[in-house]
Enzyme design. Structure first.
Site, PDB file in Angstrom:
ATOM      1  N   GLU A  58       0.752  -1.213  -0.223  1.00 16.02           N
ATOM      2  CA  GLU A  58      -0.018  -0.063   0.324  1.00 16.02           C
ATOM      3  C   GLU A  58       0.885   1.362   0.232  1.00 16.02           C
ATOM      4  OE1 GLU A  58      -2.582  -3.084   3.233  1.00 16.02           O
ATOM      5  OE2 GLU A  58      -0.188  -2.749   2.403  1.00 16.02           O
ATOM      6  N   CYS A  93      -0.737   0.313   7.200  1.00 15.81           N
ATOM      7  CA  CYS A  93      -0.388   0.549   6.203  1.00 15.81           C
ATOM      8  C   CYS A  93      -1.927   1.070   6.093  1.00 15.81           C
ATOM      9  CB  CYS A  93      -0.869  -0.490   5.221  1.00 15.81           C
ATOM     10  SG  CYS A  93       1.100  -0.845   5.032  1.00 15.81           S
ATOM     11  N   ASP A 212      21.637 -40.695  -9.566  1.00 15.79           N
ATOM     12  CA  ASP A 212      21.783 -38.932 -10.354  1.00 15.79           C
ATOM     13  C   ASP A 212      23.277 -37.935  -9.596  1.00 15.79           C
ATOM     14  OD1 ASP A 212      19.699 -39.781 -11.610  1.00 15.79           O
ATOM     15  OD2 ASP A 212      18.174 -37.978 -10.794  1.00 15.79           O
ATOM     16  N   LEU A 216      23.073 -30.229  -6.997  1.00 18.60           N
ATOM     17  CA  LEU A 216      21.280 -29.347  -6.789  1.00 18.60           C
ATOM     18  C   LEU A 216      21.357 -27.869  -6.151  1.00 18.60           C
ATOM     19  CD1 LEU A 216      20.062 -31.883  -3.435  1.00 18.60           C
ATOM     20  CD2 LEU A 216      19.265 -31.777  -5.940  1.00 18.60           C
ATOM     21  N   ARG A 219      21.207 -23.139 -10.885  1.00 19.06           N
ATOM     22  CA  ARG A 219      22.385 -22.986 -12.109  1.00 19.06           C
ATOM     23  C   ARG A 219      22.177 -22.139 -13.217  1.00 19.06           C
ATOM     24  NH1 ARG A 219      22.554 -28.479 -11.156  1.00 19.06           N
ATOM     25  NH2 ARG A 219      21.848 -29.416 -12.832  1.00 19.06           N
ATOM     26  N   GLU A 312      12.305 -32.563  -4.817  1.00 15.31           N
ATOM     27  CA  GLU A 312      12.447 -32.539  -6.797  1.00 15.31           C
ATOM     28  C   GLU A 312      12.525 -34.566  -6.342  1.00 15.31           C
ATOM     29  OE1 GLU A 312      14.975 -31.070  -9.198  1.00 15.31           O
ATOM     30  OE2 GLU A 312      14.890 -28.710  -7.842  1.00 15.31           O
ATOM     31  N   GLY A 314      13.223 -38.074  -5.023  1.00 15.76           N
ATOM     32  CA  GLY A 314      12.837 -39.829  -6.011  1.00 15.76           C
ATOM     33  C   GLY A 314      11.108 -39.873  -5.656  1.00 15.76           C
ATOM     34  N   SER A 320       5.383 -39.839   0.268  1.00 17.27           N
ATOM     35  CA  SER A 320       5.823 -39.255   1.639  1.00 17.27           C
ATOM     36  C   SER A 320       5.304 -38.672   1.902  1.00 17.27           C
ATOM     37  CB  SER A 320       6.796 -40.132   2.301  1.00 17.27           C
ATOM     38  OG  SER A 320       7.319 -39.686   1.511  1.00 17.27           O
TER      39      SER A 320
END
Length: 383
Positions: A58, A93, A212, A216, A219, A312, A314, A320
């Site tokens: 505001e 505000c 992999d 993490l 980039r 991300e 698996g 879960s």
């Protein structure tokens, strides 16, 4: 309110929501809020909450009006969240709105923070016409993260996954290969950048981590702060056996069993700067089964000070989270490809459902086409 009048209000509120999104990540742990002034059916000034601790939406809108020579007293104010009514890092505000001479305000939703709430009542008591609840559901989604922080002891959880059209996230070999295209991958990097900017973490399960060996990281050329690398696994890597420990051990956090947390492997990780947290089994008193994902999130919030967690995968870790009702947003990137291999790794697996009544359900909040990939956005069902 007539349908035509409501349609007008909703159009301006949607613009206020768009403005609010510009403050995503940088306003945390404050809510993202947008505001605009309308005169004779035209937007004449705009503002949004930009950085935590600085001016609210505001006030920024009123500053924009002053810079443009607009008199707020001749305008209607639209704001996604009820103006605050307390002295915190900034003045209330509600008082600024009143001092500006504004006579009508359209509000998306009431402030759920009892410390800051009361702005609408204050303004009404001073003769301001306040309309509450325009696009309230959308405005509530806008600050879903803030609501989680106010009502729970965990971070806001975003689940991101990519799959083929037939629901697979990896081939039967299990090798880590990109499922989605480069444009989708770039969007994930921007999401990681935002999570990192807000001091959050990227979380993966042990199988994904082992297969992999991800870094993490975000980039992107504009990343100012990297997210924590968080790994949930009953098997710990060696102190130099994975990319995160070789490249950024002090930004790495492992969640594992009591036995592993007390092992020499854990001590070696800690010696390089990583944190290793003991996590109980989801079923107390058992020596097998999944680790307690709720406890993981609480540790990330209370001890690692994470406001956001981007999971991300698996598939087991993601499932879960879903089963525990801990996914606040789900971003699914569908690649226009089909494996047709029943031995491939499915998006989710491990539940036994007797009927569709046993299915986990979310609500669709958006779709987009990104260079051929289909992006689907879901949120938790409202309680």
């Amino acid at each position: 309110m007539s349908p035509d009048e409501r349609a007008v209000h909703e159009a301006f509120m949607r613009r206020a929501i768009e403005l609010a999104e510009r403050g995503r990540w940088s306003t945390a742990p404050n809510p993202t809020v947008g505001a605009l002034l309308v005169k004779d059916g035209q937007v004449v000034a705009e503002g949004w909450h930009q950085v935590c601790g600085q001016a609210h939406a505001e006030v920024n809108c009123l500053r924009d009006a002053a810079a443009k020579g607009v008199d707020p007293a001749e305008c209607t104010l639209y704001v996604t969240l009820e103006p605050c009514n307390h002295h915190g890092k900034t003045p209330p505000c509600s008082h600024a709105v009143l001092a500006a001479g504004i006579k009508r305000i359209i509000v998306g939703m009431p402030d759920l923070n009892q410390t800051a709430a009361g702005g609408a009542a204050f303004l009404r008591s001073h003769g301001v016409d306040v309309t509450m609840g325009v696009l309230e559901d959308e405005c509530r989604d806008l600050i879903a993260d803030f609501i989680v922080w106010q009502t729970t002891h965990r971070p806001y959880v975003i689940l991101k996954m990519a799959s083929t059209l037939d629901g697979y996230i990896a081939t039967s070999s299990g090798r880590g290969q990109k499922v989605s295209n480069d444009a989708s991958h770039a969007q994930v990097q921007r999401l990681r950048e935002g999570v990192g900017r807000a001091g959050g973490a990227v979380l993966v399960g042990g199988n994904t981590f082992a297969l992999d060996d991800p870094r993490l990281t975000a980039r992107t050329a504009t990343a100012q702060r990297q997210p924590l690398a968080a790994v949930l696994s009953s098997r710990l890597p060696s102190e130099n056996g994975c990319a995160v420990m070789r490249e950024r051990p002090e930004e790495s956090v492992f969640f594992t069993t009591a036995a592993q947390a007390a092992s020499p492997a854990a001590a070696a990780l800690r010696a390089k700067g990583a944190r290793v947290h003991k996590v109980d089994r989801a079923e107390q008193g058992t020596s097998a089964g999944p680790l307690d994902i709720t406890q993981v999130l609480e540790i990330l919030r209370t001890e690692e000070k994470c406001l956001y967690v981007l999971c991300e995968g698996g598939g087991r870790t993601a499932l879960s989270l879903l089963e525990a009702g801990l996914v606040d947003e789900f971003h699914l990137h569908l690649a226009p490809t089909i494996l047709g291999d029943s031995e491939a790794t499915p998006l989710f697996a491990g539940r036994h459902a007797e009927s569709m009544e046993d299915a986990l359900r979310m609500r669709v909040t958006g779709t987009s086409l990104v260079d051929g990939d289909i992006h689907l956005y879901f949120r938790a069902n409202r309680g």
